[in-house]
Design an enzyme around this catalytic site. Structure first.
Site, PDB file in Angstrom:
ATOM      1  N   ASP A  78       0.835  -1.205   0.000  1.00  0.00           N
ATOM      2  CA  ASP A  78       0.000   0.000   0.000  1.00  0.00           C
ATOM      3  C   ASP A  78       0.870   1.256   0.000  1.00  0.00           C
ATOM      4  OD1 ASP A  78      -1.736  -2.065   0.483  1.00  0.00           O
ATOM      5  OD2 ASP A  78      -2.910  -0.989   1.974  1.00  0.00           O
ATOM      6  N   LYS A 121      -2.929  -6.488   3.509  1.00  0.00           N
ATOM      7  CA  LYS A 121      -3.864  -7.397   2.848  1.00  0.00           C
ATOM      8  C   LYS A 121      -3.489  -8.864   2.995  1.00  0.00           C
ATOM      9  CE  LYS A 121      -5.742  -3.640   1.742  1.00  0.00           C
ATOM     10  NZ  LYS A 121      -4.629  -2.836   2.258  1.00  0.00           N
ATOM     11  N   CYS A 191       4.425  -1.219   8.827  1.00  0.00           N
ATOM     12  CA  CYS A 191       4.384   0.169   9.290  1.00  0.00           C
ATOM     13  C   CYS A 191       4.157   0.245  10.802  1.00  0.00           C
ATOM     14  CB  CYS A 191       3.299   0.929   8.550  1.00  0.00           C
ATOM     15  SG  CYS A 191       3.575   0.999   6.766  1.00  0.00           S
ATOM     16  N   GLU A 441      -6.813   3.341  -1.062  1.00  0.00           N
ATOM     17  CA  GLU A 441      -6.592   4.145   0.132  1.00  0.00           C
ATOM     18  C   GLU A 441      -6.224   5.566  -0.283  1.00  0.00           C
ATOM     19  OE1 GLU A 441      -3.652   2.352   2.585  1.00  0.00           O
ATOM     20  OE2 GLU A 441      -5.010   0.799   3.317  1.00  0.00           O
ATOM     21  N   SER A 467      -5.805   4.663   4.729  1.00  0.00           N
ATOM     22  CA  SER A 467      -4.771   3.933   5.445  1.00  0.00           C
ATOM     23  C   SER A 467      -5.071   3.983   6.930  1.00  0.00           C
ATOM     24  CB  SER A 467      -3.414   4.589   5.182  1.00  0.00           C
ATOM     25  OG  SER A 467      -2.477   4.237   6.163  1.00  0.00           O
TER      26      SER A 467
END
Length: 556
Positions: A78, A121, A191, A441, A467
């Site tokens: 992402d 995901k 993240c 996103e 996000s």
């Protein structure tokens, strides 16, 4: 054993011959076959280290009497694709991951499965596949990235996205942007805040698909390797006890997972993914229940993006086990549910150890905020629902004129061109599951708004999604979406939009007959793709209000 269909008997000699080409022996093939679904790719840091962890999983399986067989599936970043058309593939990849794991699981007759996951995901996609297959299964998370450091302060990837907006506004120079870019991501792992990956990794523990405590250690921690090894042992024990995903994916476990997301100021994507997993498991769950649980669940973890700390601070404080103990002590979760070890939630959190003096995880009696962060809005602009995260100091009411854009790119350009004014409501339509397709996103847009100094005065409404790092009054998942003639398709520049979080409403302040007339005149736009995976996805995907799934029936 299920695998004996593939490996035993005279008629299976050809199959055994091919397995032996890979080094498997007759003894290996008589044992339970355990599929190791690895989501490793070299295109992102989130799962870059999973190949090494897979070896530890296989060691555990062998020690416990099974034969591991590793296979790979895809993953799309992402963060790397954000702000481009490539981001359309992110949510689509969830279905491809689920489909590919299901395909190899059914075709190779595995007796049990372990999933190695690392990003937004891969976690729900693997869980969806395991719910479909309903084989004894364990999911192990690759862990969070360590925070970057600059000028003595922690950095995450969100700081980079917000710096882009600040740079465009002229409030930081090229050198400062480069310094933030160079220092934000120091190594492998997902993240670092309570963004989607960490939210969903925690949710897997509360669903009963991951051992409680396993989501906490960072990607480079030696305890991460131990958890990978233990997963191999645990899955063999689940096989012996015949405990399967649909035994643990109960309504109570889903409500526990929602409570964990709400209590940590977690990602709005948890709404989309938990609905999808529940669908695949045949467990009844509605979008309204996220609001119900969030109302009764206080925020007890002070985590980014709404709070101060990053995921590794949770680990240092006592981990997800301590968070579970605090939720249990506050009677905010059902402690009788079965966890991934086969033991009850109550047993798994009882041994939690709090680090003296920690300030990251509070108690239910003295929370950081009295209510959870996940809020569901409805109204004439979102009859089937919309999602907003209230985890920081977001405004609870906003009324302003719409600035309408039919793509993320045009909205982003308007922000960079400094044409969005305080008080505006940025509306981005045709970015839903079908319309995108893929429900991109909007982190680039939301971060640019914050970076441009408009985070406290501008709201955003979209049928796309956000996000887990998004902050501010940003409303996503508007359903029905514009591409199926949802009311968001009727919004025009200058229309007043009213957002009332406390009342749980999202309304277009124009007469109902005007909305109806505009929708009667509406015509579906030309599809962005007429062939390939995006076209196939757009033709089969359902509403975000039901998880944006592409399967209409529960697999048996």
């Amino acid at each position: 054993m299920l695998s004996h269909i593939l490996t035993q008997g005279a008629t299976r000699a050809a199959a055994r011959a091919m397995f032996k080409a890979n080094g498997f022996t007759d003894d290996d093939l008589r044992k339970p076959l355990v599929g190791i679904a690895n989501t490793w790719v070299e295109t992102m840091p989130c799962g870059y280290h999973l190949r090494e962890l897979a070896e530890r999983v296989k060691e555990g399986v062998r020690e416990a009497g099974g034969t591991p067989m590793e296979f790979n599936t895809i993953a799309i970043s992402d963060g790397i694709t954000m702000g481009t058309a490539g981001m359309k593939g992110s949510l689509v990849s969830r279905e491809v991951i689920a489909d590919s794991i299901e395909l190899i699981g059914r075709s190779h007759y595995f007796d049990a499965m372990v999933g190695l996951v690392g990003c937004d995901k891969t976690i729900p996609g693997t869980a969806m596949a395991f719910a479909r297959l309903n084989l004894p299964s364990v999911i192990i998370y690759g862990g969070s990235i360590a925070p970057g450091k600059l000028d003595g302060k922690d950095l995450t990837i969100i700081d980079v996205f917000e710096a882009i907006g600040a740079h465009a506004r002229g409030t930081i120079d090229d050198a400062r942007l480069k310094a933030i870019e160079d220092n934000a991501c120091p190594g492998p792992g997902a993240c670092g805040g309570q963004y989607t990956a960490n939210t969903m990794a925690m949710a897997m523990e509360y669903l009963g698909l991951s051992p409680i405590g396993s989501a906490s250690p960072g990607a480079t921690s030696k305890r991460r390797e131990q958890w990978a090894h233990d997963a191999g042992v645990i899955v063999m024990d689940l096989l012996a006890k015949n405990i399967r995903p649909r035994d643990v994916l109960t309504r109570a476990s889903f409500l526990n997972a929602i409570a964990a997301a709400a209590a940590t100021g977690g990602s709005t994507n948890s709404v989309l993914h938990l609905l999808a997993i529940a669908h695949e498991a045949g467990t009844k769950l509605t979008i309204e229940e996220f609001d119900t649980v969030s109302r009764r669940t206080p925020i007890i973890a002070d985590l980014r993006p709404g709070g101060k700390y990053v995921a590794l601070d949770v680990d240092a404080a006592g981990g997800t086990q301590l968070l579970g103990k605090r939720l249990a002590d506050g009677h905010l979760v059902d402690t009788t549910v079965i966890t991934a070890t086969g033991r009850s939630f109550a047993v798994e959190v009882e041994s939690a150890v709090e680090t003296p003096g920690q300030v990251v995880i509070a108690t239910a009696e003295h929370p950081f905020k009295p209510h959870g962060g996940l809020v569901i809005l409805k109204g004439n602009l979102a009859p089937s629902g919309a999602v907003v995260k209230i985890a920081g100091s977001e405004r609870l009411y906003h009324r302003g004129p719409a600035r309408v854009f039919n793509s993320e790119e045009t909205a982003m350009q308007a922000i960079l061109d400094d044409t969005i004014a305080p008080g505006d409501v940025v509306v981005i339509a045709y970015e839903g599951p079908k319309g995108g397709p893929g429900m991109r996103e909007m982190l680039s847009v939301t971060s640019a708004i914050v970076g441009a100094g408009l985070g406290e005065t501008v709201a955003l409404v979209t049928d796309g999604r956000f996000s887990g790092g998004t902050r501010g009054l940003m409303i996503g998942h508007v359903a029905p979406e514009a591409a199926v003639s949802g009311p968001i398709a009727a919004v025009r520049d200058g229309d007043e939009i009213v957002i009332d979080v406390e009342a749980r409403t999202l309304d277009l302040a124009i007469p109902a007959d005007v909305i109806a007339e505009r929708l009667r005149a509406w015509r579906a736009p030309e599809p962005h793709y007429r062939g390939g995976v995006f076209s196939k996805y757009a033709a089969t995907v359902g509403s975000a209000a039901y998880g944006a799934v592409t399967t209409t029936e529960v697999c048996s």
